[in-house]
Design an enzyme around this catalytic site. Structure first.
Site, PDB file in Angstrom:
ATOM      1  N   CYS A 158     -59.711 -53.430 -61.523  1.00 12.64           N
ATOM      2  CA  CYS A 158     -60.623 -53.662 -60.207  1.00 12.64           C
ATOM      3  C   CYS A 158     -60.836 -55.301 -59.948  1.00 12.64           C
ATOM      4  CB  CYS A 158     -61.798 -53.192 -60.234  1.00 12.64           C
ATOM      5  SG  CYS A 158     -61.630 -51.220 -60.219  1.00 12.64           S
ATOM      6  N   HIS A 186     -68.480 -56.749 -56.977  1.00 12.22           N
ATOM      7  CA  HIS A 186     -67.415 -55.462 -56.936  1.00 12.22           C
ATOM      8  C   HIS A 186     -68.429 -54.368 -56.697  1.00 12.22           C
ATOM      9  CE1 HIS A 186     -64.186 -52.723 -57.772  1.00 12.22           C
ATOM     10  NE2 HIS A 186     -64.937 -52.379 -58.718  1.00 12.22           N
ATOM     11  N   ASN A 237     -64.874 -47.582 -53.699  1.00 11.85           N
ATOM     12  CA  ASN A 237     -64.286 -48.574 -54.791  1.00 11.85           C
ATOM     13  C   ASN A 237     -62.892 -48.582 -54.204  1.00 11.85           C
ATOM     14  OD1 ASN A 237     -63.241 -50.150 -56.608  1.00 11.85           O
ATOM     15  ND2 ASN A 237     -64.203 -48.676 -58.449  1.00 11.85           N
TER      16      ASN A 237
END
Ligand code: UT7
Length: 357
Positions: free
Chosen positions: A111, A249, A279
């Protein structure tokens, strides 16, 4: 001093939307659980490969900067879901956009890949190796998803973002960052079946399962991003009061709220778009940054703090000084091909494919 200013930005969001109610048609879950535990309402499912998403994001970023593909000296492709590993996917983007003067590399830190890519390109510009770069954060996780596992299937979506960076004398772009990794905990977020060590003639690459210890990841995410933010503020000599925006994030709204509380940052300074996209791994933080700019929230010269966290378990935080321009120079006419299926139909196809393995 030499800096790497962000002068172009572009995103490519797949048009097909998968809602919480769609997920509840094939998983034991519901909108109330997903919304209250994660903040997510919907996510995108891509009908094209990740390099195609990246192509559109890059062409939009170049137009925004008023540059052509020939101006690009480096392409860094941050992702976990590359179309192919050899040759790398950055080289495919180079060919698709015609950036024949660009060196090409892929970066995988899960990520955080988009943010690590930003560090790689910024460092190379600041050290004088290159003068311009395109960095990409892009994922098509839907094809790797375990759609039978409600612990993870509700959390992720597809998307892409790109930034154009160019050398600049005035303080701009990344001014400080902190990167790290909790390697000893790497198994708590892993995709079993994805990678060369799993190669087996009896097993398809689609045949994956996720190890995902949500609560453990949650704690590490808060610790890692909190630590990275503290170090980055210390390195840059800035305090929470100096920061105009925190653009984190977006893996879980509760993770973001816990982090912000720990940092004593006013919640009004935090940019959130998790409800729209879930996400998107490498694409998440960069799409959020771009949307904050597009929504005219980011003003010239403002300081933006961007904490991120992902598999590995990698963590990071970047302090960015936004440049003088918040509007694009040119609008791009780059578009994704049209999509003739709904997101739910595409997911049902993926579930069928896996059942046939
Ligand atoms: O980008 C970095 C990677 N990702 C992350 O950082 C994610 C970090 N972790 C999280 O965001 C959260 O831990 C989750 C959203 C994954 C889970 O939230 P939680 O509050 O930690 O829930 P939980 O795992 O403690 O599960 C609570 C209950 C369980 O049922 P019981 O045992 O209480 O009966 C789960 O089985 O919720 C159940 N559950 C679900 N229920 C409905 C788990 N997933 C679902 C679901 N729908 N999708």
């Amino acid at each position: 001093m030499r800096y790497a200013n962000i002068t172009g930005w572009g995103k490519a969001m797949p048009p097909a939307i998968l809602t919480n109610d769609d997920l509840a048609t094939f998983l034991d879950t519901d909108d109330q659980w997903i919304t209250s535990r994660t903040g997510m309402k919907e996510r995108r499912i891509s009908h094209v490969q990740v390099s195609e998403l990246a192509r559109v994001a890059c062409e939009r970023a170049l137009a925004a900067a008023g540059k052509t593909a020939l101006d690009v000296e480096l392409i860094v492709f941050g992702s976990t879901t590359f179309d192919e590993l050899c040759p790398n996917t950055a080289s495919n983007v180079q060919r698709m956009i015609g950036a024949t003067n660009a060196a090409c590399m892929d970066v995988n830190t899960a990520c955080t890949s988009g943010m690590y890519s930003l560090t790689v390109a910024t460092s190379m510009i600041r050290s004088g190796v290159i003068s311009s770069a395109l960095i990409i954060g892009a994922e098509v996780i839907s094809v790797l998803q375990d759609w039978s596992n409600r612990d993870v299937a509700v959390l992720f979506g597809d998307g892409a973002a790109a930034l154009y960076l160019e050398a600049e004398d005035k303080e701009s772009g990344v001014i400080a960052e902190s990167l790290g990794c909790y390697g000893e905990s790497r198994e708590i977020l892993s995709i079993d079946g994805y990678g060369v060590k799993y190669l087996d003639p009896k097993r398809s690459l689609c045949d994956v399962s996720w190890n995902f210890l949500g609560q453990e990841i949650f704690k590490k995410a808060v610790a890692g991003m909190g630590h990275a933010c503290e170090k980055t503020m210390e390195k840059s000599g800035k305090t929470a009061d100096d920061i105009s925006w925190v653009i984190p994030h977006q893996a879980n709204l509760r993770i973001i709220n816990t982090l912000v509380k720990r940092m004593h940052v006013d919640s009004e300074k935090v940019y959130i778009n998790i409800h729209r996209y879930g996400n998107m791994s490498a694409a998440t933080a960069l799409v959020a940054l771009i949307e904050a700019v597009e929504e005219d929230l980011v003003k010239p010269g403002q300081l933006i703090l961007m904490p991120a966290f992902g598999g590995g378990l990698t963590w990071s935080a970047h302090m960015i000084r936004w440049g003088e321009r918040t509007k694009v120079i040119n609008e791009s006419d780059a578009e994704l091909p049209s999509c003739d299926k709904t997101a739910l139909e595409m997911v049902q196809d993926l579930i069928k494919r896996k059942a046939e393995i």
